[in-house]
Design a protein around this motif. Structure first.
Motif, PDB file in Angstrom:
ATOM      1  N   LYS A 185       0.826  -1.212   0.000  1.00 33.61           N
ATOM      2  CA  LYS A 185       0.000   0.000   0.000  1.00 33.61           C
ATOM      3  C   LYS A 185       0.859   1.261   0.000  1.00 33.61           C
ATOM      4  O   LYS A 185       0.584   2.208  -0.725  1.00 33.61           O
ATOM      5  CB  LYS A 185      -0.919   0.022   1.222  1.00 33.61           C
ATOM      6  CG  LYS A 185      -2.006  -1.012   1.211  1.00 33.61           C
ATOM      7  CD  LYS A 185      -2.818  -0.930   2.478  1.00 33.61           C
ATOM      8  CE  LYS A 185      -3.784  -2.097   2.577  1.00 33.61           C
ATOM      9  NZ  LYS A 185      -4.437  -2.153   3.881  1.00 33.61           N
ATOM     10  N   VAL A 186       1.870   1.276   0.833  1.00 36.12           N
ATOM     11  CA  VAL A 186       2.691   2.473   1.047  1.00 36.12           C
ATOM     12  C   VAL A 186       3.819   2.580   0.024  1.00 36.12           C
ATOM     13  O   VAL A 186       4.208   3.675  -0.363  1.00 36.12           O
ATOM     14  CB  VAL A 186       3.260   2.468   2.489  1.00 36.12           C
ATOM     15  CG1 VAL A 186       4.272   3.574   2.694  1.00 36.12           C
ATOM     16  CG2 VAL A 186       2.139   2.562   3.508  1.00 36.12           C
ATOM     17  N   ASN A 187       4.361   1.424  -0.408  1.00 32.70           N
ATOM     18  CA  ASN A 187       5.519   1.372  -1.288  1.00 32.70           C
ATOM     19  C   ASN A 187       6.655   2.246  -0.734  1.00 32.70           C
ATOM     20  O   ASN A 187       7.077   3.222  -1.367  1.00 32.70           O
ATOM     21  CB  ASN A 187       5.140   1.794  -2.710  1.00 32.70           C
ATOM     22  CG  ASN A 187       6.222   1.465  -3.707  1.00 32.70           C
ATOM     23  OD1 ASN A 187       7.036   0.577  -3.475  1.00 32.70           O
ATOM     24  ND2 ASN A 187       6.255   2.194  -4.802  1.00 32.70           N
ATOM     25  N   PRO A 188       7.176   1.894   0.452  1.00 32.84           N
ATOM     26  CA  PRO A 188       8.184   2.735   1.103  1.00 32.84           C
ATOM     27  C   PRO A 188       9.520   2.735   0.366  1.00 32.84           C
ATOM     28  O   PRO A 188       9.851   1.779  -0.338  1.00 32.84           O
ATOM     29  CB  PRO A 188       8.327   2.085   2.483  1.00 32.84           C
ATOM     30  CG  PRO A 188       7.979   0.649   2.255  1.00 32.84           C
ATOM     31  CD  PRO A 188       6.909   0.663   1.203  1.00 32.84           C
ATOM     32  N   ASP A 189      10.255   3.821   0.560  1.00 36.15           N
ATOM     33  CA  ASP A 189      11.601   3.927   0.006  1.00 36.15           C
ATOM     34  C   ASP A 189      12.623   3.266   0.923  1.00 36.15           C
ATOM     35  O   ASP A 189      13.743   2.972   0.482  1.00 36.15           O
ATOM     36  CB  ASP A 189      11.968   5.409  -0.174  1.00 36.15           C
ATOM     37  CG  ASP A 189      11.029   6.083  -1.154  1.00 36.15           C
ATOM     38  OD1 ASP A 189      11.028   5.689  -2.333  1.00 36.15           O
ATOM     39  OD2 ASP A 189      10.270   6.989  -0.728  1.00 36.15           O
ATOM     40  N   LEU A 190      12.242   3.042   2.182  1.00 40.46           N
ATOM     41  CA  LEU A 190      13.129   2.430   3.178  1.00 40.46           C
ATOM     42  C   LEU A 190      12.265   1.893   4.306  1.00 40.46           C
ATOM     43  O   LEU A 190      11.206   2.455   4.608  1.00 40.46           O
ATOM     44  CB  LEU A 190      14.105   3.479   3.712  1.00 40.46           C
ATOM     45  CG  LEU A 190      15.101   2.999   4.753  1.00 40.46           C
ATOM     46  CD1 LEU A 190      16.490   3.522   4.404  1.00 40.46           C
ATOM     47  CD2 LEU A 190      14.726   3.497   6.131  1.00 40.46           C
ATOM     48  N   ILE A 191      12.733   0.823   4.951  1.00 47.45           N
ATOM     49  CA  ILE A 191      12.028   0.245   6.100  1.00 47.45           C
ATOM     50  C   ILE A 191      12.980   0.193   7.284  1.00 47.45           C
ATOM     51  O   ILE A 191      14.126  -0.246   7.154  1.00 47.45           O
ATOM     52  CB  ILE A 191      11.516  -1.175   5.778  1.00 47.45           C
ATOM     53  CG1 ILE A 191      10.513  -1.119   4.619  1.00 47.45           C
ATOM     54  CG2 ILE A 191      10.889  -1.823   7.016  1.00 47.45           C
ATOM     55  CD1 ILE A 191      10.099  -2.472   4.089  1.00 47.45           C
ATOM     56  N   ILE A 192      12.497   0.651   8.441  1.00 49.16           N
ATOM     57  CA  ILE A 192      13.209   0.493   9.715  1.00 49.16           C
ATOM     58  C   ILE A 192      12.435  -0.576  10.471  1.00 49.16           C
ATOM     59  O   ILE A 192      11.240  -0.428  10.721  1.00 49.16           O
ATOM     60  CB  ILE A 192      13.266   1.805  10.510  1.00 49.16           C
ATOM     61  CG1 ILE A 192      14.035   2.864   9.707  1.00 49.16           C
ATOM     62  CG2 ILE A 192      13.909   1.569  11.886  1.00 49.16           C
ATOM     63  CD1 ILE A 192      13.982   4.250  10.312  1.00 49.16           C
ATOM     64  N   VAL A 204      16.429  -2.126   4.015  1.00 46.63           N
ATOM     65  CA  VAL A 204      15.880  -2.399   5.345  1.00 46.63           C
ATOM     66  C   VAL A 204      16.977  -2.175   6.369  1.00 46.63           C
ATOM     67  O   VAL A 204      18.074  -2.720   6.256  1.00 46.63           O
ATOM     68  CB  VAL A 204      15.348  -3.843   5.458  1.00 46.63           C
ATOM     69  CG1 VAL A 204      14.843  -4.120   6.870  1.00 46.63           C
ATOM     70  CG2 VAL A 204      14.247  -4.099   4.430  1.00 46.63           C
ATOM     71  N   ILE A 205      16.647  -1.368   7.379  1.00 44.13           N
ATOM     72  CA  ILE A 205      17.550  -1.148   8.509  1.00 44.13           C
ATOM     73  C   ILE A 205      16.957  -1.889   9.692  1.00 44.13           C
ATOM     74  O   ILE A 205      15.856  -1.559  10.143  1.00 44.13           O
ATOM     75  CB  ILE A 205      17.694   0.348   8.841  1.00 44.13           C
ATOM     76  CG1 ILE A 205      18.303   1.099   7.652  1.00 44.13           C
ATOM     77  CG2 ILE A 205      18.527   0.534  10.103  1.00 44.13           C
ATOM     78  CD1 ILE A 205      18.324   2.615   7.816  1.00 44.13           C
ATOM     79  N   LEU A 206      17.660  -2.914  10.164  1.00 41.54           N
ATOM     80  CA  LEU A 206      17.225  -3.593  11.380  1.00 41.54           C
ATOM     81  C   LEU A 206      17.664  -2.743  12.562  1.00 41.54           C
ATOM     82  O   LEU A 206      18.798  -2.267  12.603  1.00 41.54           O
ATOM     83  CB  LEU A 206      17.850  -4.988  11.491  1.00 41.54           C
ATOM     84  CG  LEU A 206      17.281  -6.064  10.583  1.00 41.54           C
ATOM     85  CD1 LEU A 206      18.073  -7.356  10.743  1.00 41.54           C
ATOM     86  CD2 LEU A 206      15.818  -6.310  10.862  1.00 41.54           C
ATOM     87  N   SER A 261      19.939 -11.956   9.620  1.00 45.46           N
ATOM     88  CA  SER A 261      19.942 -10.489   9.712  1.00 45.46           C
ATOM     89  C   SER A 261      20.841  -9.863   8.646  1.00 45.46           C
ATOM     90  O   SER A 261      20.735  -8.681   8.357  1.00 45.46           O
ATOM     91  CB  SER A 261      20.362 -10.022  11.104  1.00 45.46           C
ATOM     92  OG  SER A 261      21.754 -10.209  11.296  1.00 45.46           O
ATOM     93  N   TRP A 262      21.704 -10.656   8.023  1.00 43.31           N
ATOM     94  CA  TRP A 262      22.628 -10.127   7.025  1.00 43.31           C
ATOM     95  C   TRP A 262      21.909  -9.730   5.744  1.00 43.31           C
ATOM     96  O   TRP A 262      22.501  -9.080   4.884  1.00 43.31           O
ATOM     97  CB  TRP A 262      23.730 -11.125   6.736  1.00 43.31           C
ATOM     98  CG  TRP A 262      24.646 -11.353   7.902  1.00 43.31           C
ATOM     99  CD1 TRP A 262      24.541 -10.834   9.161  1.00 43.31           C
ATOM    100  CD2 TRP A 262      25.805 -12.167   7.916  1.00 43.31           C
ATOM    101  NE1 TRP A 262      25.565 -11.283   9.961  1.00 43.31           N
ATOM    102  CE2 TRP A 262      26.360 -12.106   9.218  1.00 43.31           C
ATOM    103  CE3 TRP A 262      26.434 -12.948   6.973  1.00 43.31           C
ATOM    104  CZ2 TRP A 262      27.504 -12.789   9.581  1.00 43.31           C
ATOM    105  CZ3 TRP A 262      27.577 -13.636   7.343  1.00 43.31           C
ATOM    106  CH2 TRP A 262      28.115 -13.550   8.630  1.00 43.31           C
ATOM    107  N   ALA A 263      20.648 -10.096   5.599  1.00 43.58           N
ATOM    108  CA  ALA A 263      19.877  -9.685   4.420  1.00 43.58           C
ATOM    109  C   ALA A 263      19.512  -8.201   4.490  1.00 43.58           C
ATOM    110  O   ALA A 263      19.117  -7.609   3.510  1.00 43.58           O
ATOM    111  CB  ALA A 263      18.607 -10.520   4.289  1.00 43.58           C
ATOM    112  N   SER A 264      19.661  -7.614   5.677  1.00 45.27           N
ATOM    113  CA  SER A 264      19.369  -6.191   5.824  1.00 45.27           C
ATOM    114  C   SER A 264      20.565  -5.367   5.366  1.00 45.27           C
ATOM    115  O   SER A 264      21.692  -5.860   5.302  1.00 45.27           O
ATOM    116  CB  SER A 264      19.034  -5.859   7.288  1.00 45.27           C
ATOM    117  OG  SER A 264      20.182  -6.000   8.094  1.00 45.27           O
TER     118      SER A 264
END
Length: 116
Positions: free
Chosen positions: A43-50, A76-78, A91-94
């Motif tokens: 829905k949002v199509n974010p540019d970045l996820i925290i 993605v920032i964990l 977690s390395w996928a972030s």
């Protein structure tokens, strides 16, 4: 304006991060669970996820895996209070792993790195 999806189950973190990131000029959308984050992703199509890790229901590591299946390009920032998750290979996928603290300089620098 760049859009950030902030995923954390703690109201105080949501409030603090939202205020700081909006002051930096970003639009912040919130999700309290991994499941809600997946719903808002399209829905949002974010540019970045925290993304927090330790949440009820679907944890952040599982949410990260599913986010990357849906949109592998979104950074993605964990962000976790638990440094030991940094050793978890999943977690390395972030793009970044940040340990939560009252000082948000590291988080804001990471956001600026991916949303110049």
């Amino acid at each position: 304006m760049k859009k950030i999806l902030l995923v954390d189950d703690e109201d105080s973190i949501q409030l603090l991060y939202r205020e700081e990131l909006e002051e930096e000029g970003y639009t912040v959308h919130s999700a309290m669970t991994g499941e809600e984050a997946l719903e808002k992703l399209e829905k949002v199509n974010p540019d970045l996820i925290i993304l927090d890790i330790n949440m009820p229901g679907m944890n952040g590591i599982e949410a990260l895996r599913r986010i990357k299946e849906i949109n592998p390009a979104v950074p993605v920032i964990l962000c976790s209070a638990y440094q030991e998750f940094k050793q978890d290979l999943a977690s390395w996928a972030s793009e970044e792993y940040i340990v939560k603290s009252a000082n948000l300089d590291e988080l804001k620098a990471a956001v600026r790195k991916y949303l110049p």
